[in-house]
Design an enzyme around this catalytic site. Structure first.
Site, PDB file in Angstrom:
ATOM      1  CB  CYS A   1       0.245  -1.606   2.830  1.00  0.00           C
ATOM      2  SG  CYS A   1       1.025  -2.475   4.166  1.00  0.00           S
ATOM      3  CG  ASP A   2      -2.486  -2.484   0.079  1.00  0.00           C
ATOM      4  OD1 ASP A   2      -1.354  -2.239  -0.369  1.00  0.00           O
ATOM      5  OD2 ASP A   2      -2.852  -3.610   0.423  1.00  0.00           O
TER       6      ASP A   2
ATOM      7  CB  CYS B   1      -1.729  -3.931   5.088  1.00  0.00           C
ATOM      8  SG  CYS B   1      -0.464  -2.787   5.677  1.00  0.00           S
TER       9      CYS B   1
END
Lengths: 81, 318
Positions: free
Chosen positions: B138-139, B135
């Site tokens: 996200c990261d 992701c």
């Protein structure tokens, strides 16, 4: 409830991470107070998160010193009691 | 409530298909349980949705929040875990979960969707969350200031490149095909950036690191030219695979690992329905998954109303 000390809850997030928003919404809905650390902007918080969780991913949730990686509701409910 | 393990209907999955099934099932006052470790499924990953009726523009997380609010009003029990095995004895289904419990039901809707596909190279599994991520949205920011590699030259891979090239000294993009497969606009952005190295016709052979990722080994697709890249982050964007590994003992999957269904969300196994991206439905869209979830719930309801309750069910579930 009133006799129980509030648990210390910290959520390590990035602004773009959808699960971070989901965690925060979940905590707000449960009425749990928490502090948020944006690891995209706060290098010190990023290092602390990596050290505590051994992870390079968000969200990381810390409840009274115990860390949960990802939005694991079952584990979070268990730690929140 | 915690001790109840038998239901008329179990819904596996918490994305648009599963949640719509819950709404329809709840309105029929079905005795039901949801098993899913997340809410929202792939919808959570969408930065903008412009084709879900009633919402000219909404982000994935916002739409999921609306789904969740809608579903929550029915108070359907929800177990936050995943199915590890699905089996069938007579007209009764048994669902084993990753946390070691067993639930039974007379009907099951599989709506477990898809998950990011893994590379399947040494080191990948061990380093998930330790530099390996599926992701980028996200990261990504966690890797600011470090060199990273993005695996997969499709649109999601190139989106990750465009995101990371602004905050990383060096970004590698690795693609097996001779050309990047993403839209020309994003490909040009990557080509014009000074800090992006495009490696087509290239495969990843290993992810290296002890506690965290230290690098990856790559090679040409034909082999013979191995090279090490020193990166701290590996973003894997090579598509999706259906979450059906728990179900292959009960239902025959198609070559893509999807569950074949008919136009009524039936799998061919009486009482077993499937809906959404986990099925062989031709278009993977939120609104289609939602519609399929409705069909599956109504189908399961009709099936259960007609199905006589076996008198010996108490023995069968032990």
């Amino acid at each position: 409830m009133a006799t129980q000390d509030a648990k210390q809850v910290t959520v390590y997030t990035t602004p773009t991470c959808p699960y971070c928003h989901q965690v925060k919404d979940y905590l707000k809905q449960k009425g749990v107070e928490f502090s948020e650390k944006n690891v995209a902007a706060d290098l010190e918080a990023r290092n602390a998160m990596v050290q505590k969780s051994g992870q390079l991913g968000v969200p990381v949730i810390e409840v009274d010193g115990q860390t949960i990686v990802g939005f694991n509701r079952a584990k979070l409910e268990e730690l929140l009691g | 409530m915690a001790d109840k393990t038998h239901y008329d209907l179990i819904v596996l999955g918490g994305g648009p298909a599963g949640m719509t099934a819950v709404v329809y099932g709840a309105r029929k006052q079905m005795d039901m349980l949801v098993i899913s470790d997340d809410i929202g499924g792939q919808t959570m990953w969408s930065a903008g949705i412009e084709n879900y009726l009633g919402f000219p523009f909404i982000t994935g997380p916002e739409l999921v929040q609306k789904f969740e609010e809608h579903v929550r009003q029915f108070n359907v029990p929800h177990e936050y875990t995943r199915a590890s095995n699905l089996s069938r004895t007579g007209d009764r289904f048994s669902v084993q979960t990753h946390d070691g419990r067993t639930f039974t039901a007379r009907a099951v809707i599989v709506a477990t969707g898809k998950s990011p596909r893994m590379l399947g190279v040494p080191g990948e599994k061990e380093l998930i969350g330790r530099g390996v991520t599926y992701c980028a949205t996200c990261d990504g920011p966690v890797f600011a200031g470090h060199d990273v590699a993005i695996i997969g030259g499709g649109n999601s891979g190139l989106d990750a490149v465009v995101q990371m090239m602004k905050i990383c000294p060096k970004v590698y993009i690795i693609e097996r095909s001779p050309e990047l497969r993403a839209d020309a606009v994003v490909v040009r952005k990557a080509q014009e950036a000074d800090n992006v190295e495009i490696l087509t016709g290239t495969k990843v052979t290993e992810i290296i690191g002890e506690d965290f990722v230290d690098g990856i080994m790559i090679d040409s697709v034909d082999g013979g030219s191995p090279r090490r890249l020193d990166v701290k982050g590996v973003f894997i964007e090579i598509g999706l695979s259906p979450n059906t590994d728990f179900a292959d003992g009960v239902v025959r999957l198609n070559p893509h690992g999807e569950i074949p269904v008919d136009c009524a969300a039936r799998t061919g196994i009486p009482g077993l329905y499937a809906a959404g991206d986990v099925t062989d439905v031709p278009e993977k869209q939120i609104i289609i998954a939602a519609g399929d979830g409705a069909k599956a719930a109504l189908g399961a309801y009709a099936y259960l109303v007609r199905l006589p309750v076996a008198e010996d069910w108490g023995q069968m579930i032990t």
